[in-house]
Motif scaffolding. Structure first.
Motif, PDB file in Angstrom:
ATOM      1  N   HIS A  31     -61.603  20.844  27.187  1.00  0.00           N
ATOM      2  CA  HIS A  31     -61.067  19.849  27.410  1.00  0.00           C
ATOM      3  C   HIS A  31     -61.237  18.802  26.804  1.00  0.00           C
ATOM      4  CE1 HIS A  31     -65.433  20.224  30.619  1.00  0.00           C
ATOM      5  NE2 HIS A  31     -64.393  20.563  31.016  1.00  0.00           N
ATOM      6  N   PRO A  32     -59.628  18.472  27.535  1.00  0.00           N
ATOM      7  CA  PRO A  32     -59.257  17.407  26.280  1.00  0.00           C
ATOM      8  C   PRO A  32     -59.678  16.060  26.527  1.00  0.00           C
ATOM      9  CG  PRO A  32     -58.259  17.613  29.005  1.00  0.00           C
ATOM     10  CD  PRO A  32     -59.257  18.540  28.939  1.00  0.00           C
ATOM     11  N   GLN A  43     -62.379  13.637  28.839  1.00  0.00           N
ATOM     12  CA  GLN A  43     -61.285  13.628  29.922  1.00  0.00           C
ATOM     13  C   GLN A  43     -60.609  12.753  29.971  1.00  0.00           C
ATOM     14  OE1 GLN A  43     -63.208  16.281  32.846  1.00  0.00           O
ATOM     15  NE2 GLN A  43     -64.880  16.542  32.321  1.00  0.00           N
ATOM     16  N   GLU A 258     -59.654  25.450  35.703  1.00  0.00           N
ATOM     17  CA  GLU A 258     -59.130  24.613  35.325  1.00  0.00           C
ATOM     18  C   GLU A 258     -58.992  24.313  33.917  1.00  0.00           C
ATOM     19  OE1 GLU A 258     -61.724  23.912  36.948  1.00  0.00           O
ATOM     20  OE2 GLU A 258     -61.793  22.592  38.788  1.00  0.00           O
ATOM     21  N   GLU A 259     -59.856  24.668  33.085  1.00  0.00           N
ATOM     22  CA  GLU A 259     -59.403  25.310  31.562  1.00  0.00           C
ATOM     23  C   GLU A 259     -59.023  26.550  31.299  1.00  0.00           C
ATOM     24  OE1 GLU A 259     -61.933  25.343  33.360  1.00  0.00           O
ATOM     25  OE2 GLU A 259     -63.287  23.633  32.082  1.00  0.00           O
ATOM     26  N   TYR A 262     -55.205  24.626  30.903  1.00  0.00           N
ATOM     27  CA  TYR A 262     -55.479  23.495  30.846  1.00  0.00           C
ATOM     28  C   TYR A 262     -54.297  24.031  28.861  1.00  0.00           C
ATOM     29  CZ  TYR A 262     -56.126  19.788  26.887  1.00  0.00           C
ATOM     30  OH  TYR A 262     -56.302  19.086  25.660  1.00  0.00           O
ATOM     31  N   TRP A 268     -54.195  19.274  32.507  1.00  0.00           N
ATOM     32  CA  TRP A 268     -55.589  19.029  32.447  1.00  0.00           C
ATOM     33  C   TRP A 268     -55.787  18.673  34.040  1.00  0.00           C
ATOM     34  CZ3 TRP A 268     -59.905  20.712  31.894  1.00  0.00           C
ATOM     35  CH2 TRP A 268     -60.996  20.421  32.145  1.00  0.00           C
ATOM     36  N   HIS A 270     -58.684  18.880  37.314  1.00  0.00           N
ATOM     37  CA  HIS A 270     -59.677  19.204  38.074  1.00  0.00           C
ATOM     38  C   HIS A 270     -59.879  18.877  39.197  1.00  0.00           C
ATOM     39  CE1 HIS A 270     -64.065  20.124  38.437  1.00  0.00           C
ATOM     40  NE2 HIS A 270     -64.489  20.522  36.703  1.00  0.00           N
TER      41      HIS A 270
END
Length: 320
Positions: A31-32, A43, A258-259, A262, A268, A270
Motif C-alpha cells: 500500500h502507499p 493510503q 489494486e496492488e 499500483y 493507487w 482501491h
C-alpha cells in the motif's frame, strides 16, 4: 464495542523481531504510505477521498435538517401521530428529518472507517502488538481488520444509518406499518451493536460481512418499496446512484488487482475509492430529493402523499 482486540498468537521463531515496523507493514501490504513526523499514514489518497465524502455527507445532512426545521410547525415525534393539517407544503416532514440524520450518521461513520481501514490502520492494529502484526514467512495478517474500536463504531453507525433511511421511507410510503418498521430497525441496530461488543466471546471477527447481513433486509426493503410505489423521480435518482455505485464497486473489487496496478503504474485506486467517488453526488442529490418528500397520511400503505392527493382529486372530479 470498546473491548480491545484479542492479541493473536505470533507463531514466529524465538529470537525474531517481536514487532512489525511501519515500513515493513507498508511494504508487506504493498500500500502507499506517507510518513509525517514519524507518523505513518496509510493510503493517503484513499484517506483524503474518505474525508471529503464524509464532509459532503455532513453538510448535506445539515442542510436537509435545516431546511426542514424552517418549514411550518413542529410535529409530534410519535409513529402514530396524526398528520398536521392547514400547513400544506410548509409542514415539516419526518421523512426529511430522517434522511438528514442518516446523512449525518453516515458522515461521522466515514471518519471512523477512514481511520480504521486506511489512514491509521497501523496505529490501531499493529502499534500495540508485542508480536509481529504480519507473519514474516507467509505475509498473512496476524490481526482482524474489523476488530478495533474505530472499525466497530463505523459498522454500528453505518447499520444505524441504513435503518434510519428505511424508517424515513416508511414515513414516506408505508405509514400504516411505520411502527413495525421502527421496532424492527431498532432491534436489528441494537442487536448488531451487542453482537459487536461480544466479539471476544463469539470470536466471529468478520464484522463487516455481519453488518451486510443485518443491513441486507433494509436494502431489499427499500428496493421493493421504491419499485412497487414508484416514488417521484428525485428519490429514484438517488437510489439509482447508490445501486450503480455498488455494482461498479463489486465489479472493480473482483476484477482489479489494486496492488498490481499500483506497482505497475504508481496509481493507487482501491475499490473503496471507486465507490466513494461515485457516491460523491449522493448527499447533494438526497438534499434535492428531500425537498419534495412528504410523509404519507396516517393509515395509508404503499402510497406517497402526492399519490394520495392525486387520487383524492380524481375522486372529487368524478363526484362533482
Amino acid at each position: 464495542f470498546l473491548h480491545p482486540a484479542p492479541s493473536p498468537t505470533c507463531g514466529a521463531p524465538a529470537g525474531r523481531a517481536m514487532r512489525t515496523t511501519p515500513r515493513e507493514w507498508c511494504a508487506a501490504l504493498e500500500h502507499p504510505c506517507v510518513f509525517i513526523n514519524g507518523t505513518v499514514i496509510s493510503q493517503p489518497s484513499s484517506s483524503l477521498i474518505g474525508v471529503v465524502l464524509g464532509l459532503i455527507y455532513l453538510v448535506s445532512g445539515y442542510f436537509i435538517i435545516k431546511t426542514n426545521r424552517e418549514r411550518g410547525t413542529l410535529w409530534a415525534w410519535t409513529a402514530g401521530a396524526e398528520r398536521e393539517t392547514g400547513f400544506g407544503d410548509k409542514a415539516k416532514e419526518r421523512c426529511r428529518a430522517l434522511y438528514g440524520w442518516c446523512m449525518i450518521i453516515w458522515g461521522v461513520a466515514l471518519y471512523f472507517a477512514t481511520a480504521s481501514y486506511q489512514a491509521f490502520t497501523y496505529q490501531l492494529q499493529c502499534e500495540t502488538m508485542d508480536s509481529p502484526c504480519i507473519d514474516p514467512d507467509t505475509m498473512a495478517l496476524n490481526y482482524d481488520v474489523d476488530v478495533n474500536w474505530a472499525a466497530i463504531l463505523y459498522l454500528i453507525l453505518q447499520t444505524a444509518g441504513h435503518h434510519l433511511l428505511v424508517v424515513g421511507d416508511a414515513f414516506r410510503a408505508l405509514r400504516k406499518y411505520v411502527k413495525v418498521v421502527i421496532y424492527v430497525s431498532v432491534f436489528l441496530t441494537l442487536g448488531f451493536a451487542l453482537w459487536c461488543s461480544l466479539v471476544t466471546v463469539h470470536d466471529f471477527t468478520d464484522l463487516y460481512s455481519g453488518s451486510l447481513v443485518i443491513a441486507g433486509p433494509s436494502l431489499i426493503a427499500q428496493a421493493l418499496l421504491k419499485g412497487y410505489v414508484l416514488y417521484g423521480p428525485r428519490l429514484l435518482v438517488c437510489w439509482g446512484v447508490l445501486m450503480v455505485s455498488y455494482i461498479v464497486y463489486v465489479a472493480w473489487d473482483n476484477g482489479v488487482d489494486e496492488e498490481a496496478l499500483y506497482a505497475r503504474s504508481g496509481v493507487w485506486l482501491h475499490a473503496n475509492d471507486v465507490l466513494h467517488i461515485l457516491v460523491f453526488p449522493y448527499g447533494p442529490l438526497l438534499y434535492w430529493a428531500s425537498q419534495t418528500a412528504e410523509d404519507a397520511p396516517p393509515g395509508t400503505a404503499f402510497q406517497t402523499e402526492d399519490q394520495v392527493e392525486k387520487q383524492r382529486k380524481e375522486d372529487a372530479a368524478l363526484t362533482a
